[in-house]
Design a protein around this motif. Sequence first.
Motif, PDB file in Angstrom:
ATOM      1  N   ALA A 152       6.276  -7.619  -2.757  1.00  0.00           N
ATOM      2  CA  ALA A 152       5.138  -7.879  -1.881  1.00  0.00           C
ATOM      3  C   ALA A 152       5.325  -7.228  -0.513  1.00  0.00           C
ATOM      4  CB  ALA A 152       4.920  -9.374  -1.736  1.00  0.00           C
ATOM      5  N   ARG A 153       4.205  -7.002   0.151  1.00  0.00           N
ATOM      6  CA  ARG A 153       4.176  -6.269   1.415  1.00  0.00           C
ATOM      7  C   ARG A 153       4.951  -7.006   2.505  1.00  0.00           C
ATOM      8  NH1 ARG A 153      -1.439  -4.856   1.971  1.00  0.00           N
ATOM      9  NH2 ARG A 153      -0.717  -3.748   3.829  1.00  0.00           N
ATOM     10  N   THR A 154       5.404  -6.263   3.483  1.00  0.00           N
ATOM     11  CA  THR A 154       6.250  -6.819   4.543  1.00  0.00           C
ATOM     12  C   THR A 154       5.662  -6.617   5.935  1.00  0.00           C
ATOM     13  OG1 THR A 154       7.542  -4.764   4.733  1.00  0.00           O
ATOM     14  CG2 THR A 154       8.335  -6.425   3.171  1.00  0.00           C
ATOM     15  N   ASP A 155       4.364  -6.318   6.010  1.00  0.00           N
ATOM     16  CA  ASP A 155       3.751  -6.032   7.314  1.00  0.00           C
ATOM     17  C   ASP A 155       2.799  -7.121   7.785  1.00  0.00           C
ATOM     18  OD1 ASP A 155       1.920  -5.541   5.314  1.00  0.00           O
ATOM     19  OD2 ASP A 155       1.090  -3.727   6.222  1.00  0.00           O
ATOM     20  N   ALA A 219      15.482   2.239  -6.580  1.00  0.00           N
ATOM     21  CA  ALA A 219      15.809   2.987  -5.360  1.00  0.00           C
ATOM     22  C   ALA A 219      17.325   3.068  -5.204  1.00  0.00           C
ATOM     23  CB  ALA A 219      15.187   2.320  -4.141  1.00  0.00           C
ATOM     24  N   PRO A 220      17.877   4.262  -4.933  1.00  0.00           N
ATOM     25  CA  PRO A 220      19.329   4.413  -4.885  1.00  0.00           C
ATOM     26  C   PRO A 220      19.986   3.790  -3.660  1.00  0.00           C
ATOM     27  CG  PRO A 220      18.246   6.475  -4.306  1.00  0.00           C
ATOM     28  CD  PRO A 220      17.168   5.554  -4.776  1.00  0.00           C
ATOM     29  N   ASP A 221      19.198   3.532  -2.626  1.00  0.00           N
ATOM     30  CA  ASP A 221      19.777   2.970  -1.408  1.00  0.00           C
ATOM     31  C   ASP A 221      18.689   2.260  -0.610  1.00  0.00           C
ATOM     32  OD1 ASP A 221      18.425   4.984   0.290  1.00  0.00           O
ATOM     33  OD2 ASP A 221      19.905   6.366  -0.563  1.00  0.00           O
ATOM     34  N   GLU A 222      19.117   1.569   0.437  1.00  0.00           N
ATOM     35  CA  GLU A 222      18.197   0.758   1.233  1.00  0.00           C
ATOM     36  C   GLU A 222      17.124   1.603   1.906  1.00  0.00           C
ATOM     37  OE1 GLU A 222      18.502  -2.189   5.128  1.00  0.00           O
ATOM     38  OE2 GLU A 222      20.155  -2.154   3.679  1.00  0.00           O
ATOM     39  N   ASP A 223      17.491   2.747   2.470  1.00  0.00           N
ATOM     40  CA  ASP A 223      16.510   3.583   3.156  1.00  0.00           C
ATOM     41  C   ASP A 223      15.419   4.080   2.208  1.00  0.00           C
ATOM     42  OD1 ASP A 223      17.766   3.266   5.587  1.00  0.00           O
ATOM     43  OD2 ASP A 223      18.889   5.155   5.461  1.00  0.00           O
ATOM     44  N   ARG A 227      11.361   3.269   2.433  1.00  0.00           N
ATOM     45  CA  ARG A 227      10.325   4.312   2.427  1.00  0.00           C
ATOM     46  C   ARG A 227       9.318   4.086   1.301  1.00  0.00           C
ATOM     47  NH1 ARG A 227      14.714   7.749   3.506  1.00  0.00           N
ATOM     48  NH2 ARG A 227      14.819   8.389   1.306  1.00  0.00           N
ATOM     49  N   ARG A 228       9.822   3.738   0.123  1.00  0.00           N
ATOM     50  CA  ARG A 228       8.917   3.521  -1.011  1.00  0.00           C
ATOM     51  C   ARG A 228       8.009   2.317  -0.780  1.00  0.00           C
ATOM     52  NH1 ARG A 228      12.882   4.487  -6.309  1.00  0.00           N
ATOM     53  NH2 ARG A 228      13.150   6.762  -6.001  1.00  0.00           N
ATOM     54  N   LEU A 229       8.575   1.236  -0.276  1.00  0.00           N
ATOM     55  CA  LEU A 229       7.779   0.029  -0.077  1.00  0.00           C
ATOM     56  C   LEU A 229       6.731   0.234   1.012  1.00  0.00           C
ATOM     57  CD1 LEU A 229       7.087  -2.894  -0.608  1.00  0.00           C
ATOM     58  CD2 LEU A 229       9.005  -3.575   0.842  1.00  0.00           C
ATOM     59  N   LEU A 230       7.160   0.727   2.165  1.00  0.00           N
ATOM     60  CA  LEU A 230       6.220   0.899   3.272  1.00  0.00           C
ATOM     61  C   LEU A 230       5.202   1.993   2.989  1.00  0.00           C
ATOM     62  CD1 LEU A 230       8.538   0.509   6.403  1.00  0.00           C
ATOM     63  CD2 LEU A 230       7.188  -1.232   5.202  1.00  0.00           C
ATOM     64  N   GLY A 231       5.601   2.996   2.206  1.00  0.00           N
ATOM     65  CA  GLY A 231       4.680   4.085   1.885  1.00  0.00           C
ATOM     66  C   GLY A 231       3.552   3.668   0.971  1.00  0.00           C
ATOM     67  N   GLY A 232       3.708   2.545   0.294  1.00  0.00           N
ATOM     68  CA  GLY A 232       2.676   2.101  -0.636  1.00  0.00           C
ATOM     69  C   GLY A 232       1.752   1.039  -0.077  1.00  0.00           C
ATOM     70  N   LEU A 233       1.897   0.706   1.202  1.00  0.00           N
ATOM     71  CA  LEU A 233       1.079  -0.358   1.782  1.00  0.00           C
ATOM     72  C   LEU A 233      -0.284   0.169   2.198  1.00  0.00           C
ATOM     73  CD1 LEU A 233       3.700  -2.173   4.051  1.00  0.00           C
ATOM     74  CD2 LEU A 233       3.061  -2.679   1.679  1.00  0.00           C
TER      75      LEU A 233
END
Length: 462
Positions: A152-155, A219-223, A227-233
Amino acid sequence: MFLEDLMGFADDHLTPLVDTGLGNSAYLVDLGDGRALAVDASRDLRALRRTAERRALTVAYAADTHLHADFLSGAVQLAHDDGASVLASAAGHRAFAHRGLSDGDEVDLGGLTLRALATPGHTDEHLSFLLSDGSRTLGVFTGGSLIVDSAARTDLLGADRAEELARAQYHSLRRLAALPDATAVWPTHGAGSFCSAPPGSERTSTVGAQKQTNPLLAAPDEDTFVRRLLGGLGSYPAYFGRLAEANRRGPAVLGSAPLLPALDAGRVRSLLADGCQIVDVRPTADYAAGHIPGSLSIPLRGQFATWLGWLLPDTAPLVFVMNDDQDASDVVWQAYKIGYERLVGRLAGGMAAWLAAGHPQARTPFVTADRSGGRPYVDVRQEAEYEAGHVPGAVHLELGGLAAHAGEVPGGPLVACGHGVRAMTAASLLERAGRSDLAVLDGGPADYAAAHGEPLAEGAAR
């Protein structure tokens, strides 16, 4: 055999209660002794009540995974009506009686155990609830943490905290992914939710399946995850900014089912003159054929609450225009579950009574693609829908933000969405702003492209 046993438990004891309009699921768990656990129930308790009555259950526990932004919780009402014990995060500082839980706390449900897992990200105080029978883990209610093929979104707490919470979400998902692969995953948010669920028909899953299919868990790492999560919002309804605090305070207890009184045409006209908002919930074609000037078209369907909360303030007194075959209780409960309670009434006799009283009506051209007349094409769908395929040269203005950008709509526009429903809502907004030169497409971009012999374009607006 173990997985079959878990599936049998879900079939026999757990009932998902899906609100397709909001894209959410609540759950009712039969505890085996005439009592039940409700998880993330909304204020519209009709489906839950029907299920509990059919199974002869009394709700003994009402658990909320987080302070919901997209609907008012039904937990306070369940506590009042059924004597349910409300279970929720202690970190949420709710202002009503509840049992505050922290990470690792357990609740004995009588043969079953509910254990709280801190899974911040969607909200600061978010908990997941692990359900077990003492010898095995049955499943986990993940709320707005791990959802089917996403998170779920984080914004919702502000763009300035979105990355911080996305990083918290990364660690929460990995904590959940460490559970046994056979663990059932029972999320709240699903397809159709503006809390960032992807399209798809599956609303539940297992930990093992999510490790195979969820791109965020891959995702291979936290960064990369961030990027994937925020890019899909994408965008989300305006009312989301109000409900978390309303849920922290606790929705008002309702003594009886709210009603929608019938009002004669003269009374409706007076209310309109006094600043009341007229919401027309009839089907799109009916609105196009004739409506009260200045009314807002929001057809009564699953998404009614979303667009009501996105386009009108909760302080506005509302009068509704509807057909005789539409259920007034559906209007009431969809409004009440998002905190819209200033419902003055409905026009008795509908548009026929309005016209019989000699009052004026307006019409909106509703045209098929082959009769659109070369008008400038205005696409009011969400950004992701637009990018997946749109009419070349279309002006893209999302419905949720249209009122603020009405000046960017070209002259003589053809207003369009996927089928025509949201486009008619957009047209009603533009008509309220004084526009009378528009038409609405009865169909979507594929229909337009087929009629005009041009392929759809993909990608963001330039």
